[in-house]
Scaffold this motif. Structure first.
Motif, PDB file in Angstrom:
ATOM      1  N   GLY A 113       0.837  -1.192   0.000  1.00 40.72           N
ATOM      2  CA  GLY A 113       0.000   0.000   0.000  1.00 40.72           C
ATOM      3  C   GLY A 113       0.874   1.244   0.000  1.00 40.72           C
ATOM      4  O   GLY A 113       2.063   1.182  -0.333  1.00 40.72           O
ATOM      5  N   ARG A 114       0.301   2.365   0.366  1.00 42.35           N
ATOM      6  CA  ARG A 114       1.053   3.620   0.426  1.00 42.35           C
ATOM      7  C   ARG A 114       0.758   4.314   1.747  1.00 42.35           C
ATOM      8  O   ARG A 114      -0.367   4.296   2.232  1.00 42.35           O
ATOM      9  CB  ARG A 114       0.694   4.543  -0.737  1.00 42.35           C
ATOM     10  CG  ARG A 114       1.173   3.986  -2.076  1.00 42.35           C
ATOM     11  CD  ARG A 114       1.027   4.980  -3.204  1.00 42.35           C
ATOM     12  NE  ARG A 114       1.913   6.123  -3.162  1.00 42.35           N
ATOM     13  CZ  ARG A 114       3.200   6.118  -3.520  1.00 42.35           C
ATOM     14  NH1 ARG A 114       3.766   4.989  -3.907  1.00 42.35           N
ATOM     15  NH2 ARG A 114       3.912   7.227  -3.485  1.00 42.35           N
ATOM     16  N   VAL A 115       1.811   4.924   2.298  1.00 39.10           N
ATOM     17  CA  VAL A 115       1.679   5.655   3.556  1.00 39.10           C
ATOM     18  C   VAL A 115       2.257   7.052   3.393  1.00 39.10           C
ATOM     19  O   VAL A 115       3.064   7.313   2.510  1.00 39.10           O
ATOM     20  CB  VAL A 115       2.391   4.925   4.716  1.00 39.10           C
ATOM     21  CG1 VAL A 115       1.757   3.567   4.971  1.00 39.10           C
ATOM     22  CG2 VAL A 115       3.882   4.794   4.470  1.00 39.10           C
ATOM     23  N   PHE A 116       1.805   7.945   4.268  1.00 39.18           N
ATOM     24  CA  PHE A 116       2.294   9.322   4.285  1.00 39.18           C
ATOM     25  C   PHE A 116       3.058   9.541   5.583  1.00 39.18           C
ATOM     26  O   PHE A 116       2.523   9.368   6.674  1.00 39.18           O
ATOM     27  CB  PHE A 116       1.124  10.304   4.201  1.00 39.18           C
ATOM     28  CG  PHE A 116       1.543  11.732   4.121  1.00 39.18           C
ATOM     29  CD1 PHE A 116       1.897  12.302   2.905  1.00 39.18           C
ATOM     30  CD2 PHE A 116       1.588  12.520   5.264  1.00 39.18           C
ATOM     31  CE1 PHE A 116       2.291  13.618   2.826  1.00 39.18           C
ATOM     32  CE2 PHE A 116       1.980  13.842   5.196  1.00 39.18           C
ATOM     33  CZ  PHE A 116       2.335  14.399   3.970  1.00 39.18           C
ATOM     34  N   VAL A 117       4.343   9.911   5.454  1.00 38.84           N
ATOM     35  CA  VAL A 117       5.183  10.165   6.625  1.00 38.84           C
ATOM     36  C   VAL A 117       6.237  11.194   6.246  1.00 38.84           C
ATOM     37  O   VAL A 117       6.720  11.216   5.118  1.00 38.84           O
ATOM     38  CB  VAL A 117       5.834   8.860   7.145  1.00 38.84           C
ATOM     39  CG1 VAL A 117       6.744   8.225   6.126  1.00 38.84           C
ATOM     40  CG2 VAL A 117       6.570   9.096   8.443  1.00 38.84           C
ATOM     41  N   SER A 118       6.537  12.076   7.155  1.00 33.94           N
ATOM     42  CA  SER A 118       7.583  13.081   6.979  1.00 33.94           C
ATOM     43  C   SER A 118       7.393  13.920   5.727  1.00 33.94           C
ATOM     44  O   SER A 118       8.326  14.231   5.015  1.00 33.94           O
ATOM     45  CB  SER A 118       8.959  12.399   6.957  1.00 33.94           C
ATOM     46  OG  SER A 118       9.982  13.359   6.945  1.00 33.94           O
ATOM     47  N   GLY A 119       6.130  14.244   5.447  1.00 43.31           N
ATOM     48  CA  GLY A 119       5.834  15.141   4.335  1.00 43.31           C
ATOM     49  C   GLY A 119       5.832  14.511   2.961  1.00 43.31           C
ATOM     50  O   GLY A 119       5.825  15.223   1.962  1.00 43.31           O
ATOM     51  N   ALA A 120       5.845  13.186   2.872  1.00 43.42           N
ATOM     52  CA  ALA A 120       5.870  12.535   1.559  1.00 43.42           C
ATOM     53  C   ALA A 120       5.131  11.198   1.617  1.00 43.42           C
ATOM     54  O   ALA A 120       5.006  10.586   2.671  1.00 43.42           O
ATOM     55  CB  ALA A 120       7.306  12.301   1.102  1.00 43.42           C
ATOM     56  N   GLU A 121       4.657  10.770   0.457  1.00 45.93           N
ATOM     57  CA  GLU A 121       4.054   9.438   0.340  1.00 45.93           C
ATOM     58  C   GLU A 121       5.134   8.433  -0.001  1.00 45.93           C
ATOM     59  O   GLU A 121       6.041   8.720  -0.777  1.00 45.93           O
ATOM     60  CB  GLU A 121       2.991   9.431  -0.770  1.00 45.93           C
ATOM     61  CG  GLU A 121       1.684  10.003  -0.344  1.00 45.93           C
ATOM     62  CD  GLU A 121       0.578   9.728  -1.367  1.00 45.93           C
ATOM     63  OE1 GLU A 121       0.686   8.756  -2.140  1.00 45.93           O
ATOM     64  OE2 GLU A 121      -0.379  10.510  -1.368  1.00 45.93           O
ATOM     65  N   TRP A 122       4.985   7.246   0.581  1.00 44.42           N
ATOM     66  CA  TRP A 122       5.962   6.175   0.367  1.00 44.42           C
ATOM     67  C   TRP A 122       5.223   4.882   0.045  1.00 44.42           C
ATOM     68  O   TRP A 122       4.187   4.603   0.629  1.00 44.42           O
ATOM     69  CB  TRP A 122       6.772   5.939   1.638  1.00 44.42           C
ATOM     70  CG  TRP A 122       7.666   7.062   2.020  1.00 44.42           C
ATOM     71  CD1 TRP A 122       7.310   8.205   2.655  1.00 44.42           C
ATOM     72  CD2 TRP A 122       9.064   7.147   1.807  1.00 44.42           C
ATOM     73  NE1 TRP A 122       8.398   8.989   2.864  1.00 44.42           N
ATOM     74  CE2 TRP A 122       9.492   8.363   2.348  1.00 44.42           C
ATOM     75  CE3 TRP A 122      10.004   6.297   1.210  1.00 44.42           C
ATOM     76  CZ2 TRP A 122      10.823   8.771   2.313  1.00 44.42           C
ATOM     77  CZ3 TRP A 122      11.320   6.702   1.184  1.00 44.42           C
ATOM     78  CH2 TRP A 122      11.722   7.926   1.727  1.00 44.42           C
ATOM     79  N   PRO A 123       5.782   4.055  -0.849  1.00 42.15           N
ATOM     80  CA  PRO A 123       5.242   2.704  -0.998  1.00 42.15           C
ATOM     81  C   PRO A 123       5.588   1.923   0.272  1.00 42.15           C
ATOM     82  O   PRO A 123       6.663   2.112   0.844  1.00 42.15           O
ATOM     83  CB  PRO A 123       5.979   2.142  -2.213  1.00 42.15           C
ATOM     84  CG  PRO A 123       7.175   3.008  -2.413  1.00 42.15           C
ATOM     85  CD  PRO A 123       6.876   4.324  -1.777  1.00 42.15           C
ATOM     86  N   ALA A 124       4.666   1.098   0.705  1.00 43.14           N
ATOM     87  CA  ALA A 124       4.885   0.390   1.968  1.00 43.14           C
ATOM     88  C   ALA A 124       4.458  -1.063   1.844  1.00 43.14           C
ATOM     89  O   ALA A 124       3.594  -1.410   1.040  1.00 43.14           O
ATOM     90  CB  ALA A 124       4.097   1.075   3.087  1.00 43.14           C
TER      91      ALA A 124
END
Length: 152
Positions: A113-124
């Protein structure tokens, strides 16, 4: 060269200020981390000469050298105290994400899925069923260009 010596005799402030600005410009251009304190020291000598301290060029060079050595040594001690070696590098953004809470922005399907952390979206990636969109997860590790997360 006579122009420089005449300028120094009339206003040593400008010579020391020019030296400081040149050192600071080289430091800014190349980020050597060695020229910042000599630039500051030249600026201090410039201020001293502007305030009327007229001791002659040899003594001013000694003052400049002493200030450079002292400020460099003191800055090294300060940097070690403020930024210990075991702390993550401020420029290593990825490693600073470990242990951070992230918000799910795209639901997990087959563990991805995708997560939002530290001001950016990341694949997770997550083991097991992922939480729904809007819920929190914690970053466990880095996986190439993505993150390995776990449910809170």
């Amino acid at each position: 060269m006579e122009i420089v010596s005449d300028l120094y005799a009339a206003q040593p402030f400008w010579i020391w200020l020019a030296i400081g600005v040149i050192l600071l410009a080289v430091e800014a251009a190349f980020s050597t981390e060695w020229l910042l304190w000599p630039a500051v020291s030249a600026g201090v000598v410039a201020v001293l000469t502007a305030l009327g301290l007229r001791v002659g060029l040899p003594v001013e060079i000694v003052i400049f050298g002493a200030l450079t050595v002292a400020s460099t040594l003191l800055s090294r001690r300060l940097v070690k105290r403020v930024n210990p070696g075991d702390a993550p590098d401020i420029n290593a953004r990825d490693s600073r994400l470990l242990g951070q809470r992230a918000r799910v922005v795209e639901g997990f399907v087959d563990g991805r899925g995708r997560v939002f952390v530290s001001g950016a979206e990341w694949p997770a990636e997550i083991d097991g069923a992922g939480p729904p969109v809007g819920e929190s997860v914690v970053v466990e590790s880095l996986t190439g260009s993505g993150l390995k997360v776990r449910a809170v």
